[in-house]
Write a protein that holds these residues in place. Structure first.
Motif, PDB file in Angstrom:
ATOM      1  N   UNK A 751       0.813  -1.216   0.000  1.00 38.50           N
ATOM      2  CA  UNK A 751       0.000   0.000   0.000  1.00 38.50           C
ATOM      3  C   UNK A 751       0.847   1.267   0.000  1.00 38.50           C
ATOM      4  N   UNK A 752       2.018   1.215   0.653  1.00 44.30           N
ATOM      5  CA  UNK A 752       2.815   2.433   0.820  1.00 44.30           C
ATOM      6  C   UNK A 752       4.005   2.502  -0.141  1.00 44.30           C
ATOM      7  N   UNK A 753       4.101   1.552  -1.047  1.00 43.97           N
ATOM      8  CA  UNK A 753       5.293   1.493  -1.903  1.00 43.97           C
ATOM      9  C   UNK A 753       5.461   2.750  -2.755  1.00 43.97           C
ATOM     10  N   UNK A 754       4.401   3.151  -3.437  1.00 43.87           N
ATOM     11  CA  UNK A 754       4.506   4.297  -4.345  1.00 43.87           C
ATOM     12  C   UNK A 754       4.888   5.561  -3.581  1.00 43.87           C
ATOM     13  N   UNK A 755       4.292   5.757  -2.415  1.00 44.43           N
ATOM     14  CA  UNK A 755       4.591   6.939  -1.618  1.00 44.43           C
ATOM     15  C   UNK A 755       6.037   6.906  -1.127  1.00 44.43           C
ATOM     16  N   UNK A 756       6.503   5.747  -0.717  1.00 44.95           N
ATOM     17  CA  UNK A 756       7.896   5.611  -0.273  1.00 44.95           C
ATOM     18  C   UNK A 756       8.861   5.970  -1.398  1.00 44.95           C
ATOM     19  N   UNK A 757       8.605   5.436  -2.570  1.00 47.83           N
ATOM     20  CA  UNK A 757       9.508   5.700  -3.702  1.00 47.83           C
ATOM     21  C   UNK A 757       9.447   7.159  -4.129  1.00 47.83           C
ATOM     22  N   UNK A 758       8.341   7.837  -3.843  1.00 44.95           N
ATOM     23  CA  UNK A 758       8.231   9.254  -4.193  1.00 44.95           C
ATOM     24  C   UNK A 758       9.081  10.120  -3.271  1.00 44.95           C
ATOM     25  N   UNK A 759       9.055   9.814  -1.975  1.00 43.59           N
ATOM     26  CA  UNK A 759       9.704  10.704  -1.017  1.00 43.59           C
ATOM     27  C   UNK A 759      11.166  10.347  -0.746  1.00 43.59           C
ATOM     28  N   UNK A 760      11.576   9.121  -1.037  1.00 44.93           N
ATOM     29  CA  UNK A 760      12.945   8.717  -0.682  1.00 44.93           C
ATOM     30  C   UNK A 760      14.035   9.525  -1.387  1.00 44.93           C
ATOM     31  N   UNK A 761      13.896   9.894  -2.654  1.00 42.12           N
ATOM     32  CA  UNK A 761      14.974  10.673  -3.292  1.00 42.12           C
ATOM     33  C   UNK A 761      15.273  11.982  -2.547  1.00 42.12           C
ATOM     34  N   UNK A 798      12.579  -2.626  -0.216  1.00 42.92           N
ATOM     35  CA  UNK A 798      11.331  -3.206   0.267  1.00 42.92           C
ATOM     36  C   UNK A 798      10.160  -2.786  -0.627  1.00 42.92           C
ATOM     37  N   UNK A 799      10.212  -1.528  -1.120  1.00 36.43           N
ATOM     38  CA  UNK A 799       9.123  -1.021  -1.965  1.00 36.43           C
ATOM     39  C   UNK A 799       9.224  -1.521  -3.402  1.00 36.43           C
ATOM     40  N   UNK A 800      10.194  -2.405  -3.692  1.00 30.75           N
ATOM     41  CA  UNK A 800      10.276  -3.027  -5.013  1.00 30.75           C
ATOM     42  C   UNK A 800      11.300  -2.409  -5.937  1.00 30.75           C
ATOM     43  N   UNK A 801      12.086  -1.439  -5.442  1.00 28.49           N
ATOM     44  CA  UNK A 801      13.107  -0.811  -6.281  1.00 28.49           C
ATOM     45  C   UNK A 801      14.415  -1.577  -6.122  1.00 28.49           C
ATOM     46  N   UNK A 802      14.940  -2.099  -7.227  1.00 27.49           N
ATOM     47  CA  UNK A 802      16.177  -2.880  -7.175  1.00 27.49           C
ATOM     48  C   UNK A 802      17.322  -2.014  -6.660  1.00 27.49           C
ATOM     49  N   UNK A 803      18.160  -2.616  -5.813  1.00 25.55           N
ATOM     50  CA  UNK A 803      19.284  -1.888  -5.227  1.00 25.55           C
ATOM     51  C   UNK A 803      20.593  -2.598  -5.522  1.00 25.55           C
ATOM     52  N   UNK A 804      21.630  -1.835  -5.586  1.00 26.65           N
ATOM     53  CA  UNK A 804      22.963  -2.396  -5.778  1.00 26.65           C
ATOM     54  C   UNK A 804      23.456  -2.875  -4.419  1.00 26.65           C
ATOM     55  N   UNK A 805      23.337  -4.172  -4.162  1.00 25.74           N
ATOM     56  CA  UNK A 805      23.716  -4.695  -2.849  1.00 25.74           C
ATOM     57  C   UNK A 805      25.216  -4.592  -2.612  1.00 25.74           C
ATOM     58  N   UNK A 806      26.016  -4.518  -3.692  1.00 25.04           N
ATOM     59  CA  UNK A 806      27.463  -4.332  -3.521  1.00 25.04           C
ATOM     60  C   UNK A 806      27.733  -2.925  -2.982  1.00 25.04           C
ATOM     61  N   UNK A 807      27.021  -1.943  -3.512  1.00 23.90           N
ATOM     62  CA  UNK A 807      27.190  -0.579  -2.996  1.00 23.90           C
ATOM     63  C   UNK A 807      26.714  -0.482  -1.553  1.00 23.90           C
ATOM     64  N   UNK A 808      25.597  -1.144  -1.233  1.00 28.09           N
ATOM     65  CA  UNK A 808      25.084  -1.138   0.131  1.00 28.09           C
ATOM     66  C   UNK A 808      26.109  -1.755   1.088  1.00 28.09           C
ATOM     67  N   UNK A 809      26.751  -2.824   0.633  1.00 27.46           N
ATOM     68  CA  UNK A 809      27.767  -3.453   1.477  1.00 27.46           C
ATOM     69  C   UNK A 809      28.967  -2.528   1.671  1.00 27.46           C
ATOM     70  N   UNK A 810      29.310  -1.805   0.611  1.00 22.25           N
ATOM     71  CA  UNK A 810      30.434  -0.865   0.723  1.00 22.25           C
ATOM     72  C   UNK A 810      30.108   0.230   1.751  1.00 22.25           C
TER      73      UNK A 810
END
Length: 982
Positions: A751-761, A798-810
């Motif tokens: 339910x909150x995915x679209x709103x999350x992706x809107x405000x996160x940037x 979590x909201x369905x946006x693919x993330x670079x897990x290598x960058x997250x680990x860095x």
């Protein structure tokens, strides 16, 4: 020749030479015996048959003054012929003289009385009396008389009285008896508090300090009294606090059997958590404490130690008389408020406002006119000294309420250990203690609702709910009755039930004022910002509270969108609106929320301290209000955290509000954690928050946040007994997790995915700008900024946006390198688990699909553990290049926290085939605190996938695989996606 015959007039003149013919009375007649009449019969003349009657003023037919005398002759039938006026008789003249004398006497007396009763005369007499008292050395008596003149005398004498009163102090207080000097200091201090100063504050304080210094060696108690007399001039203790404590210690040492001194000193120790010092002072005097503060402190210490039998008499003694005083203060405050409003409205009706105000008023509709009147009243009520005095008195007396709550709790817990009649008696006494707090009596509607609330406090939830339903049925579920019960459910923490009743009330009402009131309360039970906005816009938009709330809402939306400057602007405008609203508990609470929100965007700790200050003031006026009590408890808890974190974190540079989990930035091993938690436990705010959280849970037994607050306290103190008791309370509370379950289902439904992706940037951009301030310094601030970035990226994932897990680990590794700590290591473990699962899923579509279904779970390490249970997945995961690094981190954690092995760590060791797995399992099963916390969280949010996966780990560790599997399958049936276990 016959003599000529006399005429009648000539005969009358000859016989009655004083007669004035033709003169008649001007007034005859009476009404109810009052008027004028003729009486008597004198000077009878036989020849003419005439006689004299006297004309009187009569009262109740009694002659009181002679107006004249008249010669009359009887007329046929009734009445008389009046021939003329005759002189009054001597007796009548004497009567008139007496009457006139009495009139002069009483008239003169009246004039004299009027003169002597005039303000000018009385003031002059009092002034002479005051001077006589002064000249004879009776300064206190003189001062009291001077002050009477100042307050009530004629204006012409006030200046003299003030000048001569001040001179009494200028002459010095040294020659006076201590009691007289203390009384004079107190009178002057009271006038300062009433905004009618007699002396400058500094001068008055100096007089008190001089007396204290002079008396200290003879008897420190006298010195204490001198400073206490002027203590109202120093409410925060900055000027006198240290000196008072020094004198108190000296006085108590000199008089160890003085229960009042021991109680006051113990109270100071109690506020600093120096509990052993409290006991040393009070235990020997337990039988002498009576209703003193010492009785309260020792009673609460015994209560916290589980010594209910010993605590009860002390708490009873403290509460009994004070509850009566509280009710009196409540009535007094309400009466003064009504009188003040009534008087101001009367002035407004008589033209007290400006012409332009009235012109504008006439153009407004009803709502606008009401708003204008409220805005006109607000500053004048705020400045009303009598109302302020009553408010302060109420705040002082209301200090008994939390103790009465503790008494009720003690009686409840005491009853649990009893049977039969003794148990019933304790429960009845607890019921009476709780009811006494409400200050209500009789069978009014308010009483019935409050009694239903008390039944919930007593754990009799079904009885309370039944009473509410009976009340609603008796009112045909009228909108305002639904609103009243909804407000009670909100106080109890059951917001879901409150929302249902309020929405029913709103649908059934046609009255605009009712609709505004219902919407106002419904906005306090909002699910999210959109829901809050919907109901706020249904309120009276001209009402100050609503306008402020709308500003707060706009601020929250701006903050959510990363525009902190706009958020700050809205929050400050919300605060400005409350500056002009009359002070009461609700206003203070809502104003406090403005400052709490401001801290979130400014990072200025002064804003948060003002937040706490206003909440404390609100609580003093309404100490048993569940919402206010909870706000103060959580605010103090967070303030303690902030004070501990302040030396290492620059709040102004961080784009978030630090919380309990951030304490892990301050340590990386068991010894460091113990030291950190000890600093936290020593904070007075933390100790007070613990007490308030317990009271909050008592009055709001269905409030998840109250349980969460107490859970933090028990975990910080490693209090197993406290955790066990908290779990038991939750299990027996009738708590309904409807809101928590709804939130879990909505999140898993995206339910909150679209709103999350809107405000996160915007949030990430703001973080990037602020992060630069930390980068060169490294340390905990920079590490936390990186961790916060990881949290935002995880939300996007979590909201369905693919993330670079290598960058997250860095980022996670950079955070660890910047500041190795428990917090950064925990995030490094989570991020490694995330990357390993993501990489393994690239080669295994089933694993990838399983992980995607469960992306709403932040517990990557728990998901990794589940994946390790499948042989095919375990082989792929354990072969990953980062798996050894993950193992190393887990080993390091166990090394640094040898006595705090989690179920996950033990289960991971077993899944990874470590030789020490069996020993770690035993340690984890012995570490009960984690297990109790998980059980509490599972009850609070049964559909939380994270807590369910933690519980799965415990069941697996206890060799209960079937139960572990059934737990996750049950969640899946209820709509929470789980990994593929087949």
């Amino acid at each position: 020749m016959d003599e000529p015959q006399e005429s009648a007039d000539e005969v009358l003149r000859r016989k009655f030479p004083d007669l004035e013919p033709g003169k008649k009375p001007t007034m005859l007649g009476t009404l109810n015996g009052i008027g004028a009449a003729v009486y008597g019969k004198r000077d009878l003349d036989a020849e003419t048959g005439t006689y004299v009657k006297t004309h009187f003023v009569v009262f109740l037919f009694i002659p009181i003054f002679a107006l004249g005398a008249y010669r009359v002759a009887d007329a046929p039938g009734q009445g008389w012929y009046i021939l003329g006026r005759e002189p009054l008789s001597g007796a009548c003249k004497l009567l008139n003289l007496c009457v006139l004398s009495l009139v002069l006497v009483f008239g003169g007396a009246g004039l004299w009385s009027g003169y002597t009763s005039s303000a000018e005369y009385k003031a002059a007499q009092k002034l002479e009396a005051a001077r006589a008292s002064r000249d004879e050395g009776r300064k206190l008596e003189a001062l009291q008389t001077y002050l009477q003149i100042v307050d009530d005398g004629a204006a012409a004498r006030r200046a003299e009285a003030i000048a001569e009163a001040k001179a009494l102090y200028a002459d010095g207080l040294a020659p006076l008896e201590p009691a007289e000097a203390v009384e004079m200091l107190g009178l002057a201090a009271q006038r300062q508090a009433r905004q009618k100063p007699l002396l400058p504050k500094d001068e008055l304080l100096k007089h008190a300090q001089d007396r204290a210094a002079a008396w200290e060696s003879a008897d420190p108690r006298l010195a204490l009294r001198a400073l206490r007399a002027v203590q109202p001039l120093d409410p925060d203790g900055k000027l006198l606090g240290a000196r008072l404590e020094t004198l108190l210690i000296a006085a108590q040492a000199r008089h160890p059997d003085d229960a009042e001194l021991a109680g006051e000193l113990a109270l100071r120790h109690y506020e600093r958590q120096e509990y052993e010092a409290c006991k040393r002072l009070l235990e020997p005097l337990a039988d002498k404490l009576g209703a003193s503060e010492g009785a309260r402190v020792l009673g609460q210490l015994r209560l916290e130690a589980g010594e209910f039998e010993q605590a009860l008499p002390l708490l009873r003694a403290y509460c009994d008389s004070r509850l009566k005083s509280l009710h009196h203060s409540e009535q007094r405050y309400e009466q003064r408020q009504q009188q003040a409003v009534s008087g101001l409205i009367d002035k407004l009706d008589k033209g007290a406002a400006s012409d332009s105000w009235y012109a504008t008023y006439k153009k407004q509709d009803d709502a606008g006119q009401t708003r204008m009147v409220q805005e006109w009243l607000a500053p004048q009520l705020k400045a009303n000294p009598a109302l302020e005095e009553a408010r302060q008195d109420l705040a002082r007396e209301a200090a008994v309420v939390p103790v009465a709550l503790d008494l009720g709790v003690a009686l409840l817990r005491h009853a649990q250990a009893q049977d039969g009649e003794a148990r019933q008696k304790s429960l009845q006494e607890a019921e009476q203690a709780f009811l006494a707090i409400g200050g209500m009596a009789g069978e009014s509607d308010e009483y019935r609702i409050y009694y239903g609330q008390v039944l919930y406090w007593l754990g009799r939830h079904a009885d309370g709910a039944k009473l509410f339903e009976e009340f609603l049925a008796s009112k045909q579920r009228a909108p305002m009755s639904l609103m009243a019960v909804a407000g009670t459910y909100r106080n109890l923490g059951d917001h879901a039930q409150a929302r249902l009743l309020l929405e029913e009330a709103y649908a059934g009402s046609k009255d605009p004022k009712e609709l505004f009131a219902i919407a106002m309360l419904r906005r306090n039970c909002s699910i999210d910002l959109d829901d809050k906005e919907l109901w706020l816009k249904r309120c009276d938009l001209k009402e100050p509270h609503v306008r402020s709330d709308l500003e707060m809402l706009e601020g929250e939306k701006a903050e959510r969108d990363g525009d902190d400057k706009a958020a700050e602007r809205h929050y400050r405008e919300a605060s400005r609106i409350y500056d002009g609203v009359p002070i009461d508990s609700a206003t203070l609470n809502n104003h406090a929320l403005c400052f709490g929100a401001l801290f979130g965007v400014t990072g200025d700790l002064a804003d948060y301290r003002r937040h706490v200050e206003k909440l404390e003031a609100s609580l003093k006026l309404q100490p048993d209000h569940a919402v206010i009590l909870g706000n103060v408890a959580t605010a103090l808890q967070r303030l303690a955290l902030l004070e501990v974190l302040a030396p290492v974190l620059d709040f102004k540079a961080l784009p978030f509000i630090p919380d309990y989990g951030d304490l892990a930035l301050l340590y990386r091993d068991e010894a460091g954690r113990a030291a950190c938690m000890n600093r936290l436990l020593q904070r007075p705010e933390w100790a007070r928050a613990r007490v308030l959280a317990g009271q909050w849970l008592t009055v709001s037994p269905h409030n998840a946040q109250a349980y969460e607050a107490l859970l933090k306290h028990e975990r910080a103190a490693d209090g197993l007994d406290g955790l066990r008791e908290l779990l038991a309370r939750l299990q027996n509370s009738g708590y309904d997790p409807a809101d928590a379950n709804r939130a879990s289902l909505e999140a898993c439904a995206g339910k909150h995915d679209a709103e999350l992706l809107r405000i996160l940037p915007a949030r990430l951009a703001l973080l990037e700008a602020k992060k630069a301030r930390f980068k060169e310094r490294k340390g905990p601030g920079y590490a936390k900024a990186l961790v916060f970035e990881l949290e935002l990226l995880a939300l996007a994932q979590m909201a369905g946006q693919a993330q670079d897990t290598h960058r997250m680990l860095a980022l996670a590794r950079e955070a660890w390198d910047a500041h190795p700590s428990g917090a950064t290591r925990s995030f490094l473990v989570q991020t490694l688990a995330n990357r390993i699962l993501a990489d393994a899923g690239k080669a295994d579509t089933e694993l990838a699909a399983s992980m995607d279904r469960t992306r709403y779970n932040f517990g990557y390490r728990e998901l990794l553990l589940l994946a390790l249970e499948r042989p095919a997945w375990r082989q792929r995961i354990s072969a990953h290049a980062d798996f050894k690094a993950l193992e190393g981190l887990v080993r390091d954690t166990q090394r640094d926290f040898p006595n705090r092995v989690s179920a996950w760590e033990a289960a991971f060791a077993r899944a990874a085939g470590w030789p020490e797995a069996a020993a770690l399992k035993d340690k984890a099963l012995a570490y009960e605190a984690d297990f109790l916390e998980n059980r509490i969280n599972r009850l609070l949010a049964p559909l939380s996938s994270t807590t369910a996966l933690e519980a799965h780990g415990y069941l697996t560790l206890r060799d209960q695989p079937a139960e572990a599997r059934a737990l996750l399958k049950d969640l899946e049936r209820q709509g929470i996606p789980m990994p593929n276990l087949d």
